[in-house]
Scaffold this active site. Sequence first.
Site, mmCIF file in Angstrom:
data_model
loop_
_atom_site.group_PDB
_atom_site.id
_atom_site.type_symbol
_atom_site.label_atom_id
_atom_site.label_comp_id
_atom_site.label_asym_id
_atom_site.label_seq_id
_atom_site.Cartn_x
_atom_site.Cartn_y
_atom_site.Cartn_z
ATOM 1 N N THR A 28 0.897 -1.225 0.086
ATOM 2 C CA THR A 28 -0.049 0.151 -0.113
ATOM 3 C C THR A 28 0.998 1.015 -0.063
ATOM 4 O O THR A 28 1.968 1.245 0.576
ATOM 5 C CB THR A 28 -0.863 -0.100 1.261
ATOM 6 O OG1 THR A 28 -1.779 -1.246 1.128
ATOM 7 C CG2 THR A 28 -1.649 1.142 1.370
ATOM 8 N N GLY A 29 0.265 2.293 -0.752
ATOM 9 C CA GLY A 29 0.969 3.697 -0.819
ATOM 10 C C GLY A 29 1.366 3.952 -2.023
ATOM 11 O O GLY A 29 0.956 3.433 -2.933
ATOM 12 N N THR A 31 4.266 4.357 -3.695
ATOM 13 C CA THR A 31 5.461 3.691 -4.216
ATOM 14 C C THR A 31 4.492 2.392 -4.654
ATOM 15 O O THR A 31 4.824 1.840 -5.870
ATOM 16 C CB THR A 31 6.555 3.462 -3.449
ATOM 17 O OG1 THR A 31 6.800 4.765 -2.710
ATOM 18 C CG2 THR A 31 7.611 3.026 -4.279
ATOM 19 N N ASP A 84 6.061 -4.108 -1.324
ATOM 20 C CA ASP A 84 5.575 -2.923 -0.573
ATOM 21 C C ASP A 84 6.530 -2.072 -0.477
ATOM 22 O O ASP A 84 7.808 -2.082 -0.518
ATOM 23 C CB ASP A 84 5.184 -3.752 0.752
ATOM 24 C CG ASP A 84 4.127 -2.695 1.501
ATOM 25 O OD1 ASP A 84 3.618 -1.747 1.098
ATOM 26 O OD2 ASP A 84 3.457 -3.201 2.553
ATOM 27 N N GLY A 99 2.776 4.475 7.420
ATOM 28 C CA GLY A 99 2.498 5.909 7.112
ATOM 29 C C GLY A 99 1.059 6.119 6.481
ATOM 30 O O GLY A 99 0.741 7.158 6.366
ATOM 31 N N GLU A 106 -0.458 -5.089 6.358
ATOM 32 C CA GLU A 106 0.894 -5.092 5.648
ATOM 33 C C GLU A 106 1.862 -6.259 6.517
ATOM 34 O O GLU A 106 2.423 -7.136 6.014
ATOM 35 C CB GLU A 106 1.737 -3.905 5.403
ATOM 36 C CG GLU A 106 0.825 -2.786 4.470
ATOM 37 C CD GLU A 106 1.289 -1.525 4.575
ATOM 38 O OE1 GLU A 106 1.351 -0.922 3.669
ATOM 39 O OE2 GLU A 106 2.022 -1.214 5.592
ATOM 40 N N LYS A 124 14.326 7.354 1.728
ATOM 41 C CA LYS A 124 13.766 6.590 2.795
ATOM 42 C C LYS A 124 14.851 5.995 3.861
ATOM 43 O O LYS A 124 14.837 5.198 4.537
ATOM 44 C CB LYS A 124 12.758 5.624 2.418
ATOM 45 C CG LYS A 124 11.623 6.255 1.483
ATOM 46 C CD LYS A 124 10.651 6.750 2.359
ATOM 47 C CE LYS A 124 9.359 6.949 1.653
ATOM 48 N NZ LYS A 124 8.642 6.154 1.269
HETATM 49 C C1 5RP Z 1 1.305 2.330 4.147
HETATM 50 C C2 5RP Z 1 2.860 1.984 4.161
HETATM 51 C C3 5RP Z 1 3.733 2.506 3.064
HETATM 52 O O1 5RP Z 1 4.372 1.498 2.500
HETATM 53 C C4 5RP Z 1 4.671 3.592 3.419
HETATM 54 O O2 5RP Z 1 3.941 4.688 4.238
HETATM 55 C C5 5RP Z 1 5.296 4.151 2.315
HETATM 56 O O3 5RP Z 1 4.383 4.763 1.568
HETATM 57 P P1 5RP Z 1 4.653 5.657 0.122
HETATM 58 O O4 5RP Z 1 5.371 4.916 -0.971
HETATM 59 O O5 5RP Z 1 3.511 6.512 -0.224
HETATM 60 O O6 5RP Z 1 6.146 6.778 0.393
HETATM 61 O O7 5RP Z 1 3.555 1.579 5.030
HETATM 62 O O8 5RP Z 1 0.887 2.042 5.595
#
Ligand code: 5RP
Length: 226
Positions: A28-29, A31, A84, A99, A106, A124
């Site tokens: 999720t997110g 990326t 992920d 986040g 997850e 990151k």
């Molecule tokens: C969601 C997550 C996401 O993988 C993490 O927040 C990264 O998000 P993004 O790819 O939008 O930076 O853990 O719960």
Amino acid sequence: MNQDELKQLVGTAAVDFVKDGMVLGLGTGSTAKYMVDALGKKIKEEHLNIVGVPTSERTKKHANSLGITTKSMDDVDHIDLTIDGADQIDKNFQGIKGGGASHLREKIVAINSTKNIWIVDKSKMVDKFGSFPIPIEVIPYGSRQLFKRLKEKGYHPKFRMDEKKHVITDSSNWVIDLDIHEIDNPRQLATDLEHMTGIVEHGLFLDIVNTVIVGRDSGPQIIQVR
Ligand code: 5RP
């Protein structure tokens, strides 16, 4: 390249690890969304037989909109690979996730996967945790008391709000972010949080990832961790 382009780069690179017939955990997110886009394209072009196990309702909707077949964690007997994103990865390849408030599902999907790949842009990657708050998913009942206990421990809790309403997870819980500036021992912190009643799951993902793909200006850097 800007951050979004780096996310797209790693999202696309990750699907090279997808093979026909796989049961695939879908993260999720923003990326992971790029990865799902690339996966949808690859399935169509190569006529692959793939089942996705989404880690959130958001991802499920997106995957289905691209024609990707999805099943729930309880309707598959194994997951070959999960791809992920992550909020931070430290020098020991431990991660912070949540986040996007999806870390409970997850983590359930990740620990039931034979392999885990994390895809992140270069921002990151950190030496040590402390600059990104640790998300915890909490049962709403009694959470004000839990909040007090977290505060007494010096964990600087903050309820995650959307405007004036609590953010509600896919499992109908709330999220508290712990703004702990110095995290010398993530393992000790994880153990402490695991012993606090009312916390369903924390966002420390320890000893989980097998491969990290980092988006760099020079291209995707693939790191085999374990
Ligand atoms: C969601 C997550 C996401 O993988 C993490 O927040 C990264 O998000 P993004 O790819 O939008 O930076 O853990 O719960």
